[in-house]
Design a protein around this motif. Structure first.
Motif, mmCIF file in Angstrom:
data_model
loop_
_atom_site.group_PDB
_atom_site.id
_atom_site.type_symbol
_atom_site.label_atom_id
_atom_site.label_comp_id
_atom_site.label_asym_id
_atom_site.label_seq_id
_atom_site.Cartn_x
_atom_site.Cartn_y
_atom_site.Cartn_z
ATOM 1 N N GLN A 60 0.831 -1.190 0.000
ATOM 2 C CA GLN A 60 0.000 0.000 0.000
ATOM 3 C C GLN A 60 0.874 1.251 0.000
ATOM 4 N N ILE A 61 0.281 2.334 -0.492
ATOM 5 C CA ILE A 61 0.958 3.627 -0.455
ATOM 6 C C ILE A 61 1.192 4.013 1.006
ATOM 7 N N GLY A 62 2.407 4.437 1.319
ATOM 8 C CA GLY A 62 2.762 4.789 2.681
ATOM 9 C C GLY A 62 3.504 3.690 3.401
ATOM 10 N N ASP A 63 3.468 2.444 2.869
ATOM 11 C CA ASP A 63 4.223 1.357 3.499
ATOM 12 C C ASP A 63 5.717 1.640 3.411
ATOM 13 N N MET A 64 6.447 1.176 4.414
ATOM 14 C CA MET A 64 7.902 1.335 4.453
ATOM 15 C C MET A 64 8.548 -0.007 4.084
ATOM 16 N N LEU A 65 9.498 0.037 3.117
ATOM 17 C CA LEU A 65 10.191 -1.171 2.694
ATOM 18 C C LEU A 65 11.360 -1.432 3.636
ATOM 19 N N LEU A 66 11.330 -2.598 4.299
ATOM 20 C CA LEU A 66 12.373 -2.949 5.260
ATOM 21 C C LEU A 66 13.447 -3.857 4.646
ATOM 22 N N ALA A 67 13.043 -4.734 3.701
ATOM 23 C CA ALA A 67 14.007 -5.671 3.107
ATOM 24 C C ALA A 67 13.463 -6.187 1.783
ATOM 25 N N VAL A 68 14.392 -6.577 0.901
ATOM 26 C CA VAL A 68 14.062 -7.200 -0.378
ATOM 27 C C VAL A 68 14.778 -8.541 -0.418
ATOM 28 N N ASN A 69 13.998 -9.619 -0.493
ATOM 29 C CA ASN A 69 14.583 -10.969 -0.474
ATOM 30 C C ASN A 69 15.550 -11.140 0.704
ATOM 31 N N GLU A 89 14.368 -10.785 -9.704
ATOM 32 C CA GLU A 89 13.759 -11.546 -10.800
ATOM 33 C C GLU A 89 12.851 -12.612 -10.218
ATOM 34 N N GLY A 90 11.820 -12.972 -10.989
ATOM 35 C CA GLY A 90 10.931 -14.061 -10.580
ATOM 36 C C GLY A 90 10.153 -13.736 -9.326
ATOM 37 N N VAL A 91 10.154 -14.663 -8.370
ATOM 38 C CA VAL A 91 9.410 -14.475 -7.114
ATOM 39 C C VAL A 91 10.231 -13.582 -6.183
ATOM 40 N N VAL A 92 9.598 -12.500 -5.693
ATOM 41 C CA VAL A 92 10.263 -11.509 -4.848
ATOM 42 C C VAL A 92 9.557 -11.442 -3.499
ATOM 43 N N VAL A 93 10.353 -11.478 -2.431
ATOM 44 C CA VAL A 93 9.796 -11.359 -1.067
ATOM 45 C C VAL A 93 10.141 -9.970 -0.534
ATOM 46 N N LEU A 94 9.099 -9.153 -0.300
ATOM 47 C CA LEU A 94 9.272 -7.813 0.268
ATOM 48 C C LEU A 94 8.875 -7.850 1.742
ATOM 49 N N THR A 95 9.778 -7.389 2.595
ATOM 50 C CA THR A 95 9.441 -7.217 4.021
ATOM 51 C C THR A 95 9.077 -5.757 4.227
ATOM 52 N N VAL A 96 7.833 -5.508 4.656
ATOM 53 C CA VAL A 96 7.329 -4.140 4.755
ATOM 54 C C VAL A 96 6.670 -3.933 6.114
ATOM 55 N N CYS A 97 6.487 -2.654 6.431
ATOM 56 C CA CYS A 97 5.690 -2.295 7.600
ATOM 57 C C CYS A 97 4.785 -1.137 7.229
ATOM 58 N N THR A 98 3.801 -0.867 8.099
ATOM 59 C CA THR A 98 2.863 0.232 7.858
ATOM 60 C C THR A 98 2.974 1.208 9.022
ATOM 61 N N PRO A 99 3.868 2.204 8.913
ATOM 62 C CA PRO A 99 4.041 3.150 10.029
ATOM 63 C C PRO A 99 2.776 3.898 10.381
ATOM 64 N N ASN A 100 1.869 4.108 9.414
ATOM 65 C CA ASN A 100 0.652 4.873 9.641
ATOM 66 C C ASN A 100 -0.504 4.004 10.112
ATOM 67 N N LEU A 101 -0.226 2.728 10.466
ATOM 68 C CA LEU A 101 -1.291 1.830 10.888
ATOM 69 C C LEU A 101 -1.885 2.313 12.212
ATOM 70 N N LYS A 102 -3.229 2.473 12.223
ATOM 71 C CA LYS A 102 -3.908 2.931 13.447
ATOM 72 C C LYS A 102 -4.096 1.757 14.393
ATOM 73 N N GLU A 103 -3.697 1.964 15.659
ATOM 74 C CA GLU A 103 -3.915 0.980 16.699
ATOM 75 C C GLU A 103 -4.738 1.644 17.796
ATOM 76 N N PRO A 104 -5.369 0.857 18.664
ATOM 77 C CA PRO A 104 -6.194 1.469 19.743
ATOM 78 C C PRO A 104 -5.390 2.494 20.534
ATOM 79 N N GLY A 105 -5.936 3.703 20.667
ATOM 80 C CA GLY A 105 -5.271 4.763 21.426
ATOM 81 C C GLY A 105 -4.353 5.607 20.581
ATOM 82 N N ASP A 106 -4.135 5.208 19.291
ATOM 83 C CA ASP A 106 -3.260 5.998 18.425
ATOM 84 C C ASP A 106 -3.964 7.256 17.996
ATOM 85 N N GLU A 107 -3.162 8.280 17.739
ATOM 86 C CA GLU A 107 -3.683 9.510 17.158
ATOM 87 C C GLU A 107 -3.542 9.435 15.663
ATOM 88 N N SER A 108 -3.696 10.593 15.019
ATOM 89 C CA SER A 108 -3.622 10.614 13.546
ATOM 90 C C SER A 108 -2.235 10.171 13.100
#
Length: 645
Positions: A60-69, A89-108
């Motif tokens: 998703q837009i806004g995701d942070m890329l942590l690692a490639v393969n 090439e071929g099958v690619v494994v992307l390790t990502v996170c979502t810094p903007n992910l809302k969790e209980p008690g989070d602000e904007s």
């Protein structure tokens, strides 16, 4: 499908592994280098191509890329991250996170601030509709956050834009219809087969050199709106890019670092024969690269070395920074399985006015065992033996052996040649003895391919005729007129073409297709070789008396032939435009090429079609272009005159 990633990314929100398959259009990711209030500096997704593999995989837009393969992108610059993504090439494994992910008690959510770089990773294809079901299945409970703000930079002017490493850059060159001056690599018929052309060399004074932005190793992806594809042959790639035009608009990719593949190849050559590597010194780099492979030589027949390969070492000797002369010398002196294995050099001939002749003590047949302290050994190639002895020096100290009597070995060899083709024996008249010896074997000819005749062999007889004491002209004539299996077996000579201003043209009665049965009382017979037929008719004389037959209608035979050629090699058909008819005919077959080795196409055959394309009325340039651009497995259609029964 998403898998949990390693503990090293445990401090980031929404860490997950996304496994996607990279297609022809790439991953479809736009990335930026920026800083997030919580996640810190990193590489973020700024945009996704609609329907791309990355979007369908759940990125998703806004995701942070942590690692490639599993290769970490933390503390990675934009250029390095883009390079790692492009190299996948071929099958690619992307390790990502979502810094903007809302969790209980989070602000904007805290936005990511764009940093030094932003750009596209992947292709440009865009399917018509989005796969909403696939997106929902991959992220069932995660809402799509609003895109992080991205600073939009105005596109650089292609006329002045610098070429950035690991980024596709569009440039425009004012070529002003000048020659571009560059050598290119790549094509479906070469080992470098990708959707780009690689610049091998740039020549001074060309439009590319004057512009100054391109350099060897750059990849050209597109030229004036035409994409370079994997299916294009090398010739088509060159024609697409090397065009004379007022402006040239190129999409260029500069890999950093340049990726090389090193190959080590064993080649075996006959004694005294070249490997077939014609080297070129690049304009803007040290060392040499392979500019051409000579037809019929070990390098060309082996097929693993190609034009554009850089020469690193010869027999373990480093030549990666050598100049042209040093590299050529290393190739000449490299080891081979020499035919003359005795630990000596045998004197074949002694020329007048040379130091050896003036000294007067040596003679042909003497064996030189040592020269100025250097022993002649069995392991030395012919070229090294010659360089050891043929040196300019104040004094020459030789150890010599003279066998008495001289020992000879007589060999009788049967050679078959095609009609009109030479056997390939270049003769030399010795200075101090009668007869002739073999001075050279022409590459790709029957004598050279047979391998039993060598340079230095004395010619004793041709078809039973004694030439052991013949002079050079008599021996050469005997070789020209010797028997062969003639291809055209009719008892006549057929006129193929008539040149302007010749005696036949001035007379005006003969025309192509006429059969000459007799000339000045000599009958043309089936047993005559092509050379003898030509010598019988093409004679300078005051008058020519011919017996001629003109078939009406002219009888033709059409033949369709499949020829296979190696990548980047010619078929070997040298065409000629006839004087008095449209189209072209085969004027010659280049020795050692597929057409000559196949044997079904002959000199004088008229070219009708190439890979189904009609060239029966084409001019010389159009026919030659059709032959150059034909498939590696080409279908050639010709027609030829039928002979009299």
């Amino acid at each position: 499908m998403c898998d949990m990633s390693e503990d090293r990314f445990a401090g980031y929100k929404g860490v997950r592994d996304i496994t996607i398959k990279k297609g022809p259009s790439g991953l479809g990711i736009m990335i930026i280098e920026g800083r997030h209030t919580e996640a810190g500096r990193g590489i973020f997704v700024s945009d996704l191509q609609e329907g791309s593999a990355a979007e369908q995989g759940g990125l998703q837009i806004g995701d942070m890329l942590l690692a490639v393969n599993r290769d970490s992108l933390l503390n990675c610059s934009y250029d390095a991250a883009a390079a790692k993504l492009k190299q996948t090439e071929g099958v690619v494994v992307l390790t990502v996170c979502t810094p903007n992910l809302k969790e209980p008690g989070d602000e904007s959510p805290a936005p990511a601030t764009p940093g030094a770089g932003s750009g596209s990773v992947g292709g440009t294809s865009r399917p018509a509709s989005r796969n909403a079901d696939a997106l929902a299945a991959s992220r069932p409970q995660t809402p799509r956050p609003a895109p992080s703000p991205v600073k939009v930079e105005p596109p650089a002017d292609p006329a002045t834009a610098p070429i950035m490493p690991n980024v596709d850059t569009v440039i425009e060159i004012n070529s002003n219809n000048q020659v571009l001056g560059l050598q290119l690599l790549g094509g479906s018929d070469t080992l470098i087969n990708g959707a780009s052309a690689i610049i091998l060399d740039i020549y001074k004074d060309g439009a590319i050199a004057k512009d100054g932005r391109l350099r060897p190793g750059d990849h050209i992806l597109e030229c004036n709106g035409v994409h370079i594809t994997k299916e294009m042959a090398h010739e088509r790639v060159c024609l697409t890019i090397k065009q004379k035009t007022a402006k040239l608009k190129l999409t260029v990719h500069r890999p950093e670092p340049v990726r090389w593949e090193e190959v080590e190849i064993d080649l075996a050559r006959k004694a005294g024969r070249p490997l077939g590597l014609a080297c070129v010194a690049p304009v803007v780099a040290p060392g040499v690269y392979i500019g051409n492979l000579l037809p019929g030589t070990p390098a060309e027949l082996d097929g693993r070395i190609q034009r554009g390969d850089f020469l690193l070492a010869v027999d373990g000797k480093d030549v990666s920074s050598a100049d042209l002369i040093a590299a050529a010398t290393a190739l000449k002196l490299c080891a081979n399985k020499a035919t003359i294995k005795g630990a000596s050099a045998i004197i074949l001939d002694i020329y007048k006015d040379g130091a050896i002749a003036k000294d007067g003590r040596l003679r042909p047949g003497d064996h030189i065992l040592e020269c100025n302290g250097v022993h002649i050994t069995k392991e030395m190639a012919h070229e090294r033996v010659c360089l050891t002895i043929k040196q300019k020096t104040a004094k020459l100290k030789l150890t010599v052996h003279r066998p008495e009597p001289v020992r000879w070995e007589e060999v009788e060899i049967d050679l078959a040649r095609k009609a009109g083709r030479p056997l390939g024996l270049a003769c030399v008249a010795p200075v101090v003895a009668p007869g002739v010896y073999i001075g050279n074997l022409l590459p790709g000819t029957p004598a050279e391919l047979d391998g039993r005749i060598q340079r230095g062999d004395f010619l004793l007889a041709v078809d039973g005729k004694d030439v052991s004491s013949a002079d050079l002209i008599a021996a050469a004539t005997a070789l020209k007129l010797c028997a062969n299996k003639a291809t055209i077996k009719g008892a006549s000579a057929i006129i193929l073409d008539i040149y302007k201003d010749g005696a036949i043209a001035k007379d005006g009665r003969l025309r192509p297709g006429d059969h000459i049965l007799e000339c000045n009382g000599v009958h043309i017979t089936k047993e005559m070789a092509h050379e003898r037929v030509c010598l019988t008719i093409k004679q300078k004389t005051a008058k020519l008396k011919l017996t001629v037959h003109r078939p009406e209608p002219v009888r033709w035979e059409e033949v369709e032939i499949d020829l296979a050629r190696k990548a980047g090699r010619p078929l070997g058909l040298a065409c000629v435009a006839p004087v008095v008819a449209p189209g072209v005919y085969i004027g010659n077959l280049l020795p050692g090429t597929p057409a000559e080795l196949d044997g079904r196409i002959q000199r004088g055959d008229f070219l009708l079609a190439v890979d189904g394309k009609d060239v029966s009325s084409a001019d010389l340039i159009a026919a030659a272009t059709a032959l150059k651009l034909c498939a590696n497995k080409a279908t050639i259609k010709v027609r030829r005159y039928k002979t009299l029964r």
